[in-house]
Design a protein around this motif. Structure first.
Motif, PDB file in Angstrom:
ATOM      1  N   ASP A  18       0.864  -1.177   0.000  1.00 10.83           N
ATOM      2  CA  ASP A  18       0.000   0.000   0.000  1.00 10.83           C
ATOM      3  C   ASP A  18       0.909   1.238   0.000  1.00 10.83           C
ATOM      4  O   ASP A  18       1.688   1.431   0.939  1.00 10.83           O
ATOM      5  N   PRO A  19       0.842   2.098  -1.034  1.00 10.90           N
ATOM      6  CA  PRO A  19       1.786   3.224  -1.119  1.00 10.90           C
ATOM      7  C   PRO A  19       1.590   4.282  -0.036  1.00 10.90           C
ATOM      8  O   PRO A  19       2.492   5.092   0.197  1.00 10.90           O
ATOM      9  N   GLU A  20       0.420   4.297   0.636  1.00 10.73           N
ATOM     10  CA  GLU A  20       0.201   5.288   1.694  1.00 10.73           C
ATOM     11  C   GLU A  20       0.722   4.787   3.034  1.00 10.73           C
ATOM     12  O   GLU A  20       1.471   5.487   3.722  1.00 10.73           O
ATOM     13  N   THR A  21       0.342   3.584   3.416  1.00 14.31           N
ATOM     14  CA  THR A  21       0.743   3.064   4.732  1.00 14.31           C
ATOM     15  C   THR A  21       2.080   2.340   4.689  1.00 14.31           C
ATOM     16  O   THR A  21       2.724   2.168   5.720  1.00 14.31           O
ATOM     17  N   ARG A  22       2.490   1.904   3.505  1.00 12.23           N
ATOM     18  CA  ARG A  22       3.682   1.049   3.284  1.00 12.23           C
ATOM     19  C   ARG A  22       3.508  -0.342   3.881  1.00 12.23           C
ATOM     20  O   ARG A  22       4.435  -1.133   3.886  1.00 12.23           O
ATOM     21  N   ASP A  23       2.328  -0.642   4.388  1.00 18.41           N
ATOM     22  CA  ASP A  23       2.020  -1.992   4.839  1.00 18.41           C
ATOM     23  C   ASP A  23       1.649  -2.844   3.625  1.00 18.41           C
ATOM     24  O   ASP A  23       1.549  -2.344   2.498  1.00 18.41           O
ATOM     25  N   GLY A  85      -3.111   0.831  -7.955  1.00 20.84           N
ATOM     26  CA  GLY A  85      -2.898   1.570  -6.719  1.00 20.84           C
ATOM     27  C   GLY A  85      -1.983   0.906  -5.721  1.00 20.84           C
ATOM     28  O   GLY A  85      -2.094   1.156  -4.512  1.00 20.84           O
ATOM     29  N   MET A  86      -1.049   0.064  -6.207  1.00 18.39           N
ATOM     30  CA  MET A  86      -0.121  -0.637  -5.309  1.00 18.39           C
ATOM     31  C   MET A  86       1.316  -0.447  -5.795  1.00 18.39           C
ATOM     32  O   MET A  86       1.563  -0.014  -6.908  1.00 18.39           O
ATOM     33  N   LYS A  87       2.242  -0.791  -4.947  1.00 17.65           N
ATOM     34  CA  LYS A  87       3.653  -0.839  -5.291  1.00 17.65           C
ATOM     35  C   LYS A  87       4.137  -2.284  -5.156  1.00 17.65           C
ATOM     36  O   LYS A  87       3.530  -3.094  -4.443  1.00 17.65           O
ATOM     37  N   LEU A  88       5.235  -2.590  -5.819  1.00 16.29           N
ATOM     38  CA  LEU A  88       5.811  -3.937  -5.754  1.00 16.29           C
ATOM     39  C   LEU A  88       7.117  -3.895  -4.982  1.00 16.29           C
ATOM     40  O   LEU A  88       7.918  -2.971  -5.151  1.00 16.29           O
ATOM     41  N   ALA A  97       5.122  -5.744   8.628  1.00 16.18           N
ATOM     42  CA  ALA A  97       3.791  -6.352   8.460  1.00 16.18           C
ATOM     43  C   ALA A  97       3.614  -7.533   9.406  1.00 16.18           C
ATOM     44  O   ALA A  97       4.569  -8.221   9.767  1.00 16.18           O
ATOM     45  N   GLN A  98       2.363  -7.784   9.792  1.00 15.55           N
ATOM     46  CA  GLN A  98       2.041  -8.857  10.724  1.00 15.55           C
ATOM     47  C   GLN A  98       1.422 -10.031   9.968  1.00 15.55           C
ATOM     48  O   GLN A  98       0.416  -9.862   9.262  1.00 15.55           O
ATOM     49  N   TRP A  99       1.990 -11.211  10.121  1.00 10.04           N
ATOM     50  CA  TRP A  99       1.517 -12.357   9.354  1.00 10.04           C
ATOM     51  C   TRP A  99       0.081 -12.736   9.702  1.00 10.04           C
ATOM     52  O   TRP A  99      -0.679 -13.197   8.855  1.00 10.04           O
ATOM     53  N   PHE A 361      10.963   2.317   9.624  1.00  6.16           N
ATOM     54  CA  PHE A 361      10.536   1.184   8.801  1.00  6.16           C
ATOM     55  C   PHE A 361       9.926   1.646   7.485  1.00  6.16           C
ATOM     56  O   PHE A 361      10.084   0.982   6.449  1.00  6.16           O
ATOM     57  N   ILE A 362       9.240   2.772   7.502  1.00  4.92           N
ATOM     58  CA  ILE A 362       8.688   3.308   6.253  1.00  4.92           C
ATOM     59  C   ILE A 362       9.814   3.663   5.288  1.00  4.92           C
ATOM     60  O   ILE A 362       9.720   3.409   4.069  1.00  4.92           O
ATOM     61  N   LYS A 363      10.903   4.196   5.807  1.00  2.00           N
ATOM     62  CA  LYS A 363      12.047   4.507   4.944  1.00  2.00           C
ATOM     63  C   LYS A 363      12.658   3.231   4.359  1.00  2.00           C
ATOM     64  O   LYS A 363      13.126   3.218   3.213  1.00  2.00           O
TER      65      LYS A 363
END
Length: 377
Positions: A18-23, A85-88, A97-99, A361-363
């Motif tokens: 998700d490009p906004e949350t980076r999750d 609307g996503m990034k790879l 991220a939480q499994w 973590f976002i960086k």
């Protein structure tokens, strides 16, 4: 004895961001996978978790052809993800991220896997890279399996991209294998004296009812159940595509070297599995930053010196295969570090500059998204 064809096939698993949350995106739009399939057909497949996607090249004659297909496939998935609307991200773990929040793909195969493996498979929020090398003769396939096990930790060390797991610095360059090893039938394979001995082992496990077929062998290297290939599976997925091509070329060249010396009635020494596992652990813990055991000398040496020795041994084979530039890229990996090294550095710099853990973590995610596309035209 003829040298094997050593054709190449490469598979990579990616994460959707998700490009906004980076999750992670827990449930991408069904239109995303449909468009990927429309563009790439069987070259792209869903993974167990919906936040993942896998690509696979066709059979490639050499590393140049593998480069062409891998570049085209990664580019296509990046472009399609952005359209939706996503990034790879090409990394073996997501930094935070939480499994437990992820959803698995609805399909009979995955439902059966979930029922069989329980929590062990549900936490497989990890991505890998697999390289197939064509080895037509079954007996040679087993012989090369036995010998090439020695080099698996070295390939892992050059690929590491999973230092963080669930918001924690694991103090590991590869935390992926620690997670994967909770599954059965993983790790460095045993030694087999012949193809028939290998087949008898499979038959006994199938007859015992613990697995359906040899596709449920999840070793670091295995004879493929579907193709006449030897499949290397130990490595993390590489964030930089040039690193991925380097590792594929190294693997291909090592196999050719082993087949070539076999023509001269020579072979690589077979070491006890516990010694190979020790180097595997050191690759997980330190990647390419520390030492590894030179099993011939019986002492730990700097990893860089071991890679230089391997490059010297396989130079003739890399030239013959047309991949000398790719294997020599290992020196660049050592100089700039693997993806894991850069992730740790970015996190440390961000916190030193005053960022909290979430901001740091976002960086890291931003770095990974950027580098996933960095070597593409």
């Amino acid at each position: 004895m003829m040298l094997p064809a050593l054709t190449l096939g490469m598979e990579e698993e990616y994460l959707l961001i998700d490009p906004e949350t980076r999750d992670l995106v827990p449930e991408p739009s069904p239109d995303f996978m449909k468009e990927c399939k429309d563009r790439l057909g069987d070259r792209v497949t869903p993974e167990f978790l919906k936040c993942q996607i896998e690509i696979g090249t066709p059979v490639c004659a050499d590393i140049s052809e593998a480069r062409h297909h891998l570049t085209a496939l990664r580019s296509s998935i990046i472009n399609t993800a952005e359209k939706h609307g996503m990034k790879l991200m090409a990394a073996s773990t997501h930094p935070f991220a939480q499994w437990g929040r992820q959803k698995h793909t609805a399909a009979p195969r995955y439902d059966l896997l979930d029922a069989d493996m329980g929590g062990a498979v549900r936490r497989m929020l990890i991505c890998g890279m697999h390289v197939h090398a064509g080895v037509e003769d079954k007996e040679l396939r087993i012989d090369l399996l036995n010998q090439a096990r020695y080099f698996l930790p070295h390939l892992l060390a050059l690929s590491t991209s999973s230092p963080f797991w669930g918001g924690h610095d694991m103090q590991m360059r590869c935390s992926r294998l620690g997670i994967f090893d909770s599954m059965p039938r993983t790790g460095i394979p045993d030694r087999y004296e012949s193809w028939s001995e290998y087949e008898r082992m499979i038959e006994r496990l199938v007859n015992a009812g613990v697995m359906e077929d040899s596709t449920k062998l999840w070793w670091d290297m295995r004879p493929s159940a579907r193709f006449p290939t030897l499949e290397m599976r130990i490595t993390d997925v590489c964030t930089r595509i040039e690193d991925a091509l380097c590792i594929a070329a190294l693997y291909q060249s090592v196999l050719r070297m082993l087949a070539r010396i076999k023509q001269k009635n020579m072979r690589w020494r077979i070491y006890p599995r516990i010694m190979l596992e020790e180097n595997r652990w050191r690759a997980q813990r330190y990647g390419c930053t520390k030492s590894m055991i030179d099993l011939g000398r019986g002492e730990c040496l700097p990893f860089g010196s071991l890679i230089e020795e391997i490059l010297e041994i396989i130079e003739e084979d890399a030239v013959a295969l047309g991949c000398l530039r790719e294997v020599q890229h290992a020196r660049t990996i050592l100089k700039r570090g693997t993806s894991a090294c850069r992730q740790v550095d970015v996190f440390a710099k961000a916190t030193a500059d005053g960022a909290d853990e979430a901001e740091a973590f976002i960086k890291v995610v931003d770095l990974l998204v950027e580098e996933t596309a960095a070597d593409l035209p």
